[in-house]
Design an enzyme around this catalytic site. Structure first.
Site, PDB file in Angstrom:
ATOM      1  N   LYS A 168      -7.130   0.824  -2.945  1.00 35.78           N
ATOM      2  CA  LYS A 168      -6.703   0.243  -1.668  1.00 35.78           C
ATOM      3  C   LYS A 168      -6.760   1.277  -0.549  1.00 35.78           C
ATOM      4  O   LYS A 168      -7.093   0.954   0.593  1.00 35.78           O
ATOM      5  CB  LYS A 168      -5.278  -0.311  -1.794  1.00 35.78           C
ATOM      6  CG  LYS A 168      -4.716  -0.928  -0.503  1.00 35.78           C
ATOM      7  CD  LYS A 168      -5.517  -2.135  -0.041  1.00 35.78           C
ATOM      8  CE  LYS A 168      -5.035  -2.678   1.306  1.00 35.78           C
ATOM      9  NZ  LYS A 168      -3.680  -3.208   1.280  1.00 35.78           N
TER      10      LYS A 168
ATOM     11  N   LYS B 215       0.598   3.905   9.271  1.00 37.51           N
ATOM     12  CA  LYS B 215       1.091   4.209   7.924  1.00 37.51           C
ATOM     13  C   LYS B 215      -0.061   4.483   6.959  1.00 37.51           C
ATOM     14  O   LYS B 215      -0.100   5.520   6.293  1.00 37.51           O
ATOM     15  CB  LYS B 215       1.942   3.047   7.403  1.00 37.51           C
ATOM     16  CG  LYS B 215       2.310   3.146   5.919  1.00 37.51           C
ATOM     17  CD  LYS B 215       3.063   1.934   5.446  1.00 37.51           C
ATOM     18  CE  LYS B 215       2.233   0.689   5.320  1.00 37.51           C
ATOM     19  NZ  LYS B 215       1.367   0.681   4.118  1.00 37.51           N
TER      20      LYS B 215
ATOM     21  N   THR C  65       0.854  -1.187   0.000  1.00 35.36           N
ATOM     22  CA  THR C  65       0.000   0.000   0.000  1.00 35.36           C
ATOM     23  C   THR C  65       0.890   1.237   0.000  1.00 35.36           C
ATOM     24  O   THR C  65       1.787   1.357   0.833  1.00 35.36           O
ATOM     25  CB  THR C  65      -0.907   0.012   1.242  1.00 35.36           C
ATOM     26  OG1 THR C  65      -1.683  -1.183   1.252  1.00 35.36           O
ATOM     27  CG2 THR C  65      -1.827   1.225   1.236  1.00 35.36           C
TER      28      THR C  65
END
EC number: 1.1.1.411
Length: 306
Positions: free
Chosen positions: A177, A245, A101
């Site tokens: 995503k 993150k 990602t």
């Protein structure tokens, strides 16, 4: 299929997801070389029947398909294009399958660098968790040139239950995503808040789980993560740091677009506080442990929170 398994495949990053990807390829008959920064993890893959390597470049030597299953865009860039990187040693005309990602713009930049070396690049973030990776049942949100998809179709079939082909350029898959991660992070934080609130109300939280999973308030994350809390087991299936993150990426994108993301921001702060409390590498359901510490309630396996 015999022609398909002749594709030379390498998997870089043999963590909980990458190991499942690599072993799924082995089960389907692919001769697969793996590399991980942990020599012990690479050795475990060799013991499972794979071939090991001491660097990304060695793992990718002559490979037709390189699958990167690392934490983020920076690590993807390093293992592909850094010193000892995979891109320079893989077969020309080969395809990179990037599963991390990352911000969409970074995926576009990596695809351009791959193209300059005569390589295809598929921006293909994955979803499904370690168990589905091991079972070859991942969901892949992918974008890239049609010829690249045609080239790696047998590999995708070996590791995924569902492959969404979302566009012909890198960055689109990453954008999809990021939307998924927004929802996943918010749902985990909400599930942790709900189950600890139930505990504070004096409810039997095992019974709460039973009732909520049969009711409209249920979510996939509630159903999947709350058992970790009920069992007091915070072994990392997906770590807190993953969501600091990923929700950080969502927040950065929103700020750049002047798009408000107030619920995401709140969930992000919950994950940051959990990481700051020393649980960054623990399971992301550890947000419940943070709430327990703050409020003084006792969760299963966590008497120190009382």
């Amino acid at each position: 299929m015999s022609e398909a398994v002749n594709l030379r495949v390498c998997v870089i990053g043999l963590g909980s997801m990458g190991f499942g990807v690599a072993t799924s390829l082995l089960k389907k008959g692919f001769k697969t070389c793996g590399y991980d920064i942990s020599a012990e993890t690479t050795a475990r893959f060799v013991a499972a029947g794979g071939k090991g390597a001491v660097s990304p470049a060695e793992a990718a030597a002559g490979a037709d398909v390189v699958v990167t299953v690392v934490v983020n865009g920076a690590q993807t860039e390093q293992v592909l294009f850094g010193k000892g990187g995979a891109a320079q040693s893989m077969s020309k005309g080969g395809t990179i399958l990037s599963f991390a990602t990352m911000p969409p713009q970074m995926a576009e930049e990596l695809a351009q660098r791959a193209g300059a070396l005569g390589l295809n690049y598929i921006d293909g973030p994955i979803s499904g968790g370690a168990k589905r990776a091991a079972d070859g049942e991942l969901t892949i949100m992918a974008s890239g040139p049609p010829e690249a998809f045609n080239h790696v179709r047998p590999v995708l079939d070996a590791i995924a239950m569902t492959v969404y082909e979302l566009g012909d350029r890198a960055g689109i898959g990453s954008s999809f995503k990021i939307v998924n991660q927004l929802l996943a992070g918010v749902h985990i934080a909400a599930a942790c808040e709900a189950i600890t609130f139930a505990k504070a109300l004096g409810l039997d939280i095992d019974k709460v789980y039973e009732v909520i999973t049969a009711s409209a308030g249920n979510s996939w994350m509630f159903e999947n993560r709350v058992p970790h809390i009920l069992h007091g087991d915070y072994s990392p299936q997906s770590a807190v740091d993953i969501f600091t993150k990923d929700l950080g990426i969502v927040s950065d994108l929103g700020r750049g677009m002047t798009f408000p993301l107030p619920i995401t921001s709140t969930a992000l702060q919950m994950f940051i506080m959990t990481a700051a409390a020393g649980m960054g590498r623990d399971d992301d359901a550890s947000v419940a442990r943070l709430i327990a510490k703050v409020t003084g309630i006792e969760l299963p396996g966590q008497p120190e929170a009382a």
